[in-house]
Design an enzyme around this catalytic site. Structure first.
Site, PDB file in Angstrom:
ATOM      1  N   GLU A   3       0.893  -7.677   8.883  1.00 56.44           N
ATOM      2  CA  GLU A   3       1.198  -6.677   8.877  1.00 56.44           C
ATOM      3  C   GLU A   3       2.040  -6.413   8.392  1.00 56.44           C
ATOM      4  OE1 GLU A   3      -0.660  -3.997  10.715  1.00 56.44           O
ATOM      5  OE2 GLU A   3      -1.779  -6.715  11.275  1.00 56.44           O
ATOM      6  N   ARG A  61      -1.101  -9.614 -20.602  1.00 59.65           N
ATOM      7  CA  ARG A  61      -2.085  -8.380 -22.545  1.00 59.65           C
ATOM      8  C   ARG A  61      -1.324  -7.645 -23.527  1.00 59.65           C
ATOM      9  NH1 ARG A  61      -5.914  -4.377 -22.507  1.00 59.65           N
ATOM     10  NH2 ARG A  61      -6.893  -6.409 -23.258  1.00 59.65           N
ATOM     11  N   PRO A 109       1.079  -1.349  -0.302  1.00 57.81           N
ATOM     12  CA  PRO A 109      -0.093   0.480   0.339  1.00 57.81           C
ATOM     13  C   PRO A 109       0.749   1.147  -0.039  1.00 57.81           C
ATOM     14  CG  PRO A 109      -0.820  -1.436   1.740  1.00 57.81           C
ATOM     15  CD  PRO A 109       0.731  -2.194   0.511  1.00 57.81           C
ATOM     16  N   ASP A 115      -7.437   0.253 -25.317  1.00 54.29           N
ATOM     17  CA  ASP A 115      -8.044   0.018 -24.624  1.00 54.29           C
ATOM     18  C   ASP A 115      -7.929   1.547 -23.506  1.00 54.29           C
ATOM     19  OD1 ASP A 115      -8.201  -2.429 -24.104  1.00 54.29           O
ATOM     20  OD2 ASP A 115      -5.908  -3.183 -23.351  1.00 54.29           O
TER      21      ASP A 115
END
Length: 257
Positions: free
Chosen positions: A116, A154, A89, A169
């Site tokens: 954690e 992809r 994160p 895209d």
């Protein structure tokens, strides 16, 4: 491209990567994915891979040595240099531009944390980059690794049956100026349905008109849904006219958007 995944649940990533575009890329020899479990490198009767954090607090922290040995084994499995990426994160936000850059590499090692997280000393010593797939927290890095693998797979030449699919895209450069637009809406059979009718222009056979309509829809959708991606000062005169017409139509008929 070779992707090594360091995870307590390597079978999870392997299962996700066995389907669809990623599975096809592996079958075609465009991508190879290899799982590594740090528990296999742990010592002691219980083969521990985590311990309580210094300073107190909830949760557990993944130990240095099993991870370091696991990463080292992954490095040595192939002579090609590998970048170690920690899915975290705290990392840089993953974007389509970053995906394109990663897709051009020969090899990456993805480190999936659990609990954690990972002892910071291991991160400082072994990790080259940290990447985040969004501003939220998952139980582990495996889902993030699967997302990254799908995104880079992809873009491998030959992974998609239609080479134009990736180029059209959302978030791919839409013009020479590098504009990042959302994709236009898409329709298929039947033409008439209780939920609505396919726009006539898409059945006209006029490729120039269809391209113009799709460009207008992409501009309009991006303006309405992700205005942060559109800088009016960089739009061409033709694009400004398309966008103005789209917004005027939207104002007169809100259901059109």
């Amino acid at each position: 491209m070779r992707v090594d995944v360091v995870s307590l649940f390597p079978e999870f990533v392997a299962q996700v990567a066995g389907h669809g575009v990623v599975g096809r890329a592996q079958e075609r020899g465009l991508l190879s994915i290899h799982g590594w479990n740090p528990r296999d490198f742990a010592t002691g009767n219980y083969r521990r891979v985590d311990e309580r954090p210094f300073g107190g607090g909830p949760g557990m922290v993944m130990l240095i040595d099993p991870l370091r040995d696991c990463i080292q084994a992954a490095r040595e499995a192939d002579p090609a240099p590998a970048t170690v990426i920690y899915l975290s994160p705290q990392g840089e936000r993953l974007t389509q531009a970053k995906v394109r850059e990663l897709a051009g590499r020969d090899r990456v090692i993805l480190l999936c944390g659990r609990y954690e997280g990972v002892d910071e000393r291991l991160v400082a010593a072994e990790v080259d980059e940290e990447l985040s797939i969004g501003d939220y927290v998952l139980s582990g890095g495996e889902l993030a690794a699967a997302v990254l693998i799908d995104a880079v797979a992809r873009l491998q030449a030959g992974a998609l049956n239609d080479s134009e699919s990736a180029a059209q895209d959302s978030f791919e450069p839409a013009d020479d100026a590098g504009s990042l637009l959302l994709d236009c809406p898409h329709f298929t059979r039947p033409v008439e349905h209780e939920l609505g009718t396919v726009p006539a222009v898409l059945m006209s056979g006029n490729h120039a008109d269809i391209a113009r309509w799709r460009r207008q829809q992409a501009l309009g959708r991006t303006w309405l849904r992700r205005p942060d991606l559109v800088d009016p000062s960089t739009l061409s005169k033709a694009d400004r006219q398309l966008l103005d017409a789209f917004l005027a139509e939207s104002a007169s008929d809100p259901s059109s958007t």
